[in-house]
Design a protein around this motif. Structure first.
Motif, mmCIF file in Angstrom:
data_model
loop_
_atom_site.group_PDB
_atom_site.id
_atom_site.type_symbol
_atom_site.label_atom_id
_atom_site.label_comp_id
_atom_site.label_asym_id
_atom_site.label_seq_id
_atom_site.Cartn_x
_atom_site.Cartn_y
_atom_site.Cartn_z
ATOM 1 N N GLN A 40 -3.022 -9.698 -10.976
ATOM 2 C CA GLN A 40 -3.098 -9.967 -12.405
ATOM 3 C C GLN A 40 -1.772 -9.649 -13.110
ATOM 4 O O GLN A 40 -1.048 -8.732 -12.738
ATOM 5 C CB GLN A 40 -4.242 -9.100 -12.948
ATOM 6 N N TRP A 41 -1.435 -10.474 -14.104
ATOM 7 C CA TRP A 41 -0.229 -10.199 -14.892
ATOM 8 C C TRP A 41 -0.559 -10.222 -16.369
ATOM 9 O O TRP A 41 -1.180 -11.167 -16.823
ATOM 10 C CB TRP A 41 0.864 -11.223 -14.595
ATOM 11 N N PRO A 42 -0.163 -9.249 -17.153
ATOM 12 C CA PRO A 42 0.519 -8.022 -16.727
ATOM 13 C C PRO A 42 -0.392 -7.138 -15.881
ATOM 14 O O PRO A 42 -1.600 -7.137 -16.107
ATOM 15 C CB PRO A 42 0.864 -7.351 -18.057
ATOM 16 N N PRO A 43 0.184 -6.406 -14.929
ATOM 17 C CA PRO A 43 -0.658 -5.603 -14.035
ATOM 18 C C PRO A 43 -1.334 -4.453 -14.782
ATOM 19 O O PRO A 43 -0.804 -3.960 -15.774
ATOM 20 C CB PRO A 43 0.345 -5.074 -13.003
ATOM 21 N N SER A 44 -2.517 -4.082 -14.305
ATOM 22 C CA SER A 44 -3.170 -2.896 -14.857
ATOM 23 C C SER A 44 -2.679 -1.709 -14.037
ATOM 24 O O SER A 44 -2.752 -1.735 -12.813
ATOM 25 C CB SER A 44 -4.681 -3.033 -14.735
ATOM 26 N N LEU A 45 -2.159 -0.711 -14.711
ATOM 27 C CA LEU A 45 -1.658 0.442 -13.968
ATOM 28 C C LEU A 45 -2.831 1.177 -13.331
ATOM 29 O O LEU A 45 -2.843 1.468 -12.140
ATOM 30 C CB LEU A 45 -0.887 1.374 -14.907
ATOM 31 N N TRP A 46 -3.845 1.443 -14.132
ATOM 32 C CA TRP A 46 -5.054 2.100 -13.646
ATOM 33 C C TRP A 46 -6.079 1.009 -13.359
ATOM 34 O O TRP A 46 -6.258 0.130 -14.190
ATOM 35 C CB TRP A 46 -5.580 3.061 -14.721
ATOM 36 N N PRO A 47 -6.725 1.015 -12.191
ATOM 37 C CA PRO A 47 -7.665 -0.066 -11.868
ATOM 38 C C PRO A 47 -8.756 -0.185 -12.934
ATOM 39 O O PRO A 47 -9.364 0.814 -13.307
ATOM 40 C CB PRO A 47 -8.262 0.382 -10.535
ATOM 41 N N GLU A 48 -8.962 -1.413 -13.422
ATOM 42 C CA GLU A 48 -10.032 -1.613 -14.404
ATOM 43 C C GLU A 48 -11.384 -1.623 -13.719
ATOM 44 O O GLU A 48 -12.391 -1.203 -14.266
ATOM 45 C CB GLU A 48 -9.790 -2.928 -15.168
ATOM 46 N N HIS A 49 -11.401 -2.173 -12.509
ATOM 47 C CA HIS A 49 -12.652 -2.168 -11.734
ATOM 48 C C HIS A 49 -12.371 -1.516 -10.390
ATOM 49 O O HIS A 49 -11.892 -2.170 -9.477
ATOM 50 C CB HIS A 49 -13.161 -3.592 -11.514
ATOM 51 N N PHE A 50 -12.675 -0.231 -10.287
ATOM 52 C CA PHE A 50 -12.484 0.460 -9.007
ATOM 53 C C PHE A 50 -13.346 -0.175 -7.933
ATOM 54 O O PHE A 50 -14.505 -0.490 -8.161
ATOM 55 C CB PHE A 50 -12.909 1.929 -9.149
ATOM 56 N N THR A 51 -12.778 -0.378 -6.753
ATOM 57 C CA THR A 51 -13.592 -0.904 -5.666
ATOM 58 C C THR A 51 -13.037 -0.438 -4.334
ATOM 59 O O THR A 51 -11.828 -0.252 -4.175
ATOM 60 C CB THR A 51 -13.622 -2.444 -5.686
ATOM 61 N N LEU A 52 -13.914 -0.245 -3.375
ATOM 62 C CA LEU A 52 -13.481 0.109 -2.019
ATOM 63 C C LEU A 52 -13.539 -1.117 -1.119
ATOM 64 O O LEU A 52 -13.369 -1.017 0.101
ATOM 65 C CB LEU A 52 -14.353 1.228 -1.451
ATOM 66 N N GLU A 53 -13.742 -2.255 -1.756
ATOM 67 C CA GLU A 53 -13.919 -3.522 -1.043
ATOM 68 C C GLU A 53 -12.813 -3.771 -0.001
ATOM 69 O O GLU A 53 -13.094 -4.099 1.154
ATOM 70 C CB GLU A 53 -13.912 -4.611 -2.116
ATOM 71 N N ASN A 54 -11.540 -3.566 -0.405
ATOM 72 C CA ASN A 54 -10.434 -3.831 0.525
ATOM 73 C C ASN A 54 -10.512 -2.936 1.757
ATOM 74 O O ASN A 54 -10.254 -3.381 2.871
ATOM 75 C CB ASN A 54 -9.095 -3.598 -0.173
ATOM 76 N N PHE A 55 -10.863 -1.680 1.517
ATOM 77 C CA PHE A 55 -10.964 -0.746 2.646
ATOM 78 C C PHE A 55 -12.124 -1.123 3.550
ATOM 79 O O PHE A 55 -12.015 -1.094 4.774
ATOM 80 C CB PHE A 55 -11.117 0.688 2.133
ATOM 81 N N GLN A 56 -13.258 -1.483 2.901
ATOM 82 C CA GLN A 56 -14.424 -1.867 3.712
ATOM 83 C C GLN A 56 -14.098 -3.056 4.593
ATOM 84 O O GLN A 56 -14.424 -3.088 5.772
ATOM 85 C CB GLN A 56 -15.616 -2.181 2.800
ATOM 86 N N LYS A 57 -13.435 -4.036 3.997
ATOM 87 C CA LYS A 57 -13.084 -5.233 4.771
ATOM 88 C C LYS A 57 -12.165 -4.866 5.942
ATOM 89 O O LYS A 57 -12.360 -5.322 7.067
ATOM 90 C CB LYS A 57 -12.385 -6.254 3.875
ATOM 91 N N THR A 58 -11.156 -4.052 5.656
ATOM 92 C CA THR A 58 -10.207 -3.679 6.712
ATOM 93 C C THR A 58 -10.909 -2.923 7.838
ATOM 94 O O THR A 58 -10.723 -3.225 9.014
ATOM 95 C CB THR A 58 -9.092 -2.793 6.121
ATOM 96 N N ILE A 59 -11.732 -1.945 7.451
ATOM 97 C CA ILE A 59 -12.377 -1.116 8.468
ATOM 98 C C ILE A 59 -13.410 -1.919 9.253
ATOM 99 O O ILE A 59 -13.554 -1.740 10.467
ATOM 100 C CB ILE A 59 -13.032 0.119 7.809
ATOM 101 N N SER A 60 -14.075 -2.843 8.571
ATOM 102 C CA SER A 60 -15.142 -3.570 9.263
ATOM 103 C C SER A 60 -14.583 -4.611 10.240
ATOM 104 O O SER A 60 -15.297 -5.089 11.105
ATOM 105 C CB SER A 60 -16.075 -4.238 8.252
#
Lengths: 272, 314
Positions: A40-60
């Motif tokens: 997203q631009w401008p980037p959000s410094l602090w995540p607006e929607h926290f998610t562990l989705e990326n980690f879950q995908k990587t680990i799975s």
């Protein structure tokens, strides 16, 4: 030494903090964002929607666990092997006088001048001839002998009083027992430091696995990261989460042993 | 040799004569050294000699009897002569030299600034030092990933910061010189903390009364810095410079994840060029070995030169 006084000093500290906290923090925060928010631009410094989705995908993805396991096996085994060898060699060089001792010491230390980068091709051929290509054994054995480790152990063991060894010899204690029961316990602080350093070095190795491994089941975490970087396109959500996961074990070691590591460094150990 | 001399020798060498008498003539120390010496021989010393020998041949990486070009042919110093006409090699060598000349002084300056700022032993400084040191615990590959993400054109923090100042997006990793700057930045950032620790060790060893005397004389902070701190810190500075030069000549890992050598070949340094010559071009292993030979000579000459400087001063 008091060149920096407040408020100039305070400003300088703030700049340093921004420069050194922000880059890794930005990596972590980005990895915690959903895909749409990452770009997203401008980037959000602090995540607006926290998610562990990326980690879950990587680990799975079944393989990532294997890469992690490979890295863990290799770094722990290689560190143990390296420390055992360094204690043996360091003890020999610190407490024995024998024919050729100086020559052997200089020979070992001169290896500092020959980084893997300049012997890539012949090392590749040696590994092939020894049947170590595409084996985790290659990753464990090949980098295990380090001049730095030998030097560190020699320096430390030199400070162990001779009369302890002498007394044991008068009692007729066999040599291997002197090593295991007197030298090793007394050298534990140095052994701990060296173990931690080796664990970090071997976890971070890229060139060795790059040279030795080309079957995917044997990739280490570093190889997996390097291979996920395409020249023209990068899967950032995956890369970011993989990178964060690969840093975590080092972060744990660093926080737990931060004093030992940084003081060990002062005592003369250097990064490889 | 006088008794005092012998005492000193023992204190330095660490082993009393009595100790050896009791150990008798034994093969034990050789046995203890065997694993280390064997592995260093197999993976460092023998490959070094083998590599220099290979550089005198035209051959393939792997010798295949069916491929005549892969069979070693002795060519003497031909490979070395050929290197000077090899544009990829010459350019990557010059680029590496330029990188060393720019990145090493920058990293030294950064480390010195950090060391002066954080040397006073307070708890607060200890925390900041830990943070600055942390990049030394992660691999060059990951430092490259961190900065690739910061320098990303349309989602990176660097361009976002610039946009707040009204500067349009900079294509950091897409233009030759900008990409080279990015590599320098990442490299300086990654090693500054480690070098800072070496310099702080040096700073702490400077006697405090020198500063007290300077303060009593009313010496200005700048003069104190140039007349006391810098000269006395020189040994540590030399260590940082030596390690920096050796490391910078081998720069490769950061490049893999930050630019993969691009755009084009703008960030291909010596090590990557050697690797590509050996593993990606057919039957040029001799040429690649010659490139390694050049790098080895550079590293050795620089190390010896710098050690001589240290010895002369010391």
């Amino acid at each position: 030494m008091t060149l920096f006084r407040s408020p100039g000093r305070i400003a300088a500290i703030v700049v340093v903090l921004v420069l050194f906290v922000l880059p890794p923090l930005w990596l972590l925060l980005s990895a915690l964002k959903p895909q749409s928010e990452i770009f997203q631009w401008p980037p959000s410094l602090w995540p607006e929607h926290f998610t562990l989705e990326n980690f879950q995908k990587t680990i799975s993805r079944a393989n990532f666990g294997i890469y992690f396991l490979n890295s863990a096996i290799v770094s722990v085994s290689s560190a143990l092997l390296s420390v055992a060898m360094s204690v043996m060699a360091g003890y020999a060089l610190a407490k024995f006088r024998f024919k050729g001792d100086t020559v052997i010491f200089l020979l070992i230390m001169s290896a500092v001048m020959v980084p893997l980068q300049i012997v890539l091709i012949p090392v590749f051929l040696v590994l092939r001839d020894l049947g170590l290509l595409n084996t985790l054994w290659g990753l464990i054995i090949a980098p295990a002998a380090t001049p730095t480790g030998v030097f560190l152990m020699r320096q430390y063991i030199t400070s162990i009083p001779d009369n302890l060894i002498e007394a044991a010899r008068i009692e007729g204690t066999p040599e291997w027992r002197i090593l295991l029961r007197i030298i090793v316990p007394l050298a534990l602080p140095a052994i701990g430091t060296l173990l931690a350093f080796n664990r970090v070095w071997r976890w971070n190795d890229y060139l060795w696995p790059f040279l030795i491994i080309n079957q995917q089941e044997q990739w280490t975490v570093q190889l997996a990261i390097a291979n996920s970087i395409g020249r023209f396109s990068i899967n950032w959500p995956r890369l970011l989460s993989m990178t964060v996961l690969s840093i975590l074990p080092m972060l744990v070691i660093f926080i737990a042993l931060q004093k030992t590591l940084m003081n060990g460094l002062m005592a003369g150990a250097t990064k490889e | 040799m006088s008794g005092g001399d012998r005492m000193q020798l023992n204190a330095r060498g660490g082993s009393a004569a009595g100790l050896m008498r009791l150990a008798g003539r034994t093969s034990w120390p050789y046995f203890l050294l065997l694993p280390t010496v064997a592995l260093l021989f197999a993976f460092t010393l023998y490959p070094l000699l083998q590599g220099l020998w290979m550089s005198l041949f035209r051959r393939g990486l792997v010798v295949v009897p069916q491929v005549p070009e892969s069979i070693p042919v002795f060519v003497g110093f031909d490979n070395y002569l050929q290197l000077f006409a090899d544009k990829d090699f010459v350019v990557s060598l010059l680029r590496t030299v330029l990188f060393v000349a720019v990145a090493v002084p920058l990293q030294l300056a950064a480390a010195l600034g950090l060391a002066l700022l954080l040397a006073p032993q307070t708890r607060f400084n200890a925390v900041i030092r830990t943070i600055v040191f942390f990049p030394s615990m992660i691999s060059g590959l990951i430092i490259g990933v961190i900065w690739a993400w910061l320098f990303a054109r349309n989602s990176g923090l660097v361009n976002y910061g610039l946009s707040l100042l009204g500067i349009p997006a900079v294509p950091w990793l897409e233009q030759d010189q900008l990409a080279q700057i990015a590599i320098v930045v990442a490299w300086v950032w990654g090693g500054a903390g480690f070098n800072m620790m070496i310099l702080i060790a040096g700073l702490t060893a400077i006697p405090k009364d020198l500063y007290e005397a300077a303060a009593i004389d009313g010496t200005s902070p700048w003069r104190t810095f140039t007349r006391i701190t810098l000269p006395l810190l020189e040994p540590s500075i030399v260590v940082v410079a030596v390690l920096g030069v050796l490391g910078a000549f081998q720069v490769y890992e950061i490049v893999v994840s930050l630019t993969t050598g691009g755009p084009g070949r703008a960030t291909v340094f010596l090590v990557q060029n050697i690797y590509e010559t050996a593993f990606k071009k057919p039957n040029q292993a001799g040429l690649a070995a010659a490139q390694s030979g050049v790098l080895f000579v550079i590293l050795m000459v620089l190390t010896i030169l710098q050690l001589r400087v240290v010895r002369r001063r010391g």
